[in-house]
Design an enzyme around this catalytic site. Structure first.
Site, PDB file in Angstrom:
ATOM      1  N   ASP A 109       0.847  -1.184   0.000  1.00 16.17           N
ATOM      2  CA  ASP A 109       0.000   0.000   0.000  1.00 16.17           C
ATOM      3  C   ASP A 109       0.879   1.229   0.000  1.00 16.17           C
ATOM      4  O   ASP A 109       1.988   1.215   0.560  1.00 16.17           O
ATOM      5  CB  ASP A 109      -0.916   0.007   1.226  1.00 16.17           C
ATOM      6  N   ASP A 130      -6.873  -1.024  -4.834  1.00 15.55           N
ATOM      7  CA  ASP A 130      -7.969  -0.799  -3.894  1.00 15.55           C
ATOM      8  C   ASP A 130      -8.955   0.232  -4.438  1.00 15.55           C
ATOM      9  O   ASP A 130     -10.171   0.043  -4.385  1.00 15.55           O
ATOM     10  CB  ASP A 130      -7.444  -0.317  -2.541  1.00 15.55           C
TER      11      ASP A 130
END
Length: 157
Positions: A113, A128
């Site tokens: 991330d 995402d």
């Protein structure tokens, strides 16, 4: 049309993996850099769970669930073959985001991330956001457009 959705999915998954490669290659774990001051930072973190890091350490569950969901979406897409181009773009987004994160889970046992919005604390990644936008658009399509597409298909039979 289903192959167009798969092509969109492959392109988005490849783009996701490129972004993740660039982050891992140019950032130390935990490092943050401003990208758009006051709006977006790039922060390299490893997410061993799902949304917000929940259920960490259950990678095999996420791998199985993601694989089943992707298979179901692809099966539906080829079986029903809706005529809506919008549907195939949406499904391509969901497939691309799902595959992008699935690759990370299989290869690394975590997801890379890096996108940190200043007004939304969790650090996420391109995949995402592609999934979230795809699911929202799918809900819109199901609520407002799928009936019209079904009526059009039944009327042409």
């Amino acid at each position: 049309m289903p192959f167009i959705a798969l092509g969109i999915g492959v392109a988005l998954a490849a783009l996701d993996q490129l972004f993740k490669f660039l982050i891992v290659s140019n950032f130390e774990l935990g490092q943050t850099r401003q990208f758009i001051p006051g709006i977006l930072n790039l922060t390299y973190v490893r997410n061993e769970g799902v949304a917000f890091g929940m259920f960490a350490g259950m990678q095999w569950v996420f791998i199985v669930l993601t694989t089943v969901m992707l298979a179901a979406i692809i099966f539906y897409m080829f079986k029903k073959r809706p005529e809506s181009r919008f549907f195939y773009i949406i499904v391509g987004m969901i497939i691309g985001g799902g595959v992008g994160n699935l690759i990370d889970r299989i290869l690394n046992s975590y997801v890379v991330d890096y996108l940190s919005l200043t007004f939304f604390p969790p650090v996420c990644n391109f995949a995402d956001y592609v999934i979230v936008v795809g699911v929202i658009l799918l809900a819109v399509w199901l609520l407002f457009f799928s009936d019209k597409a079904e009526k059009k298909e039944k009327g042409s039979e």
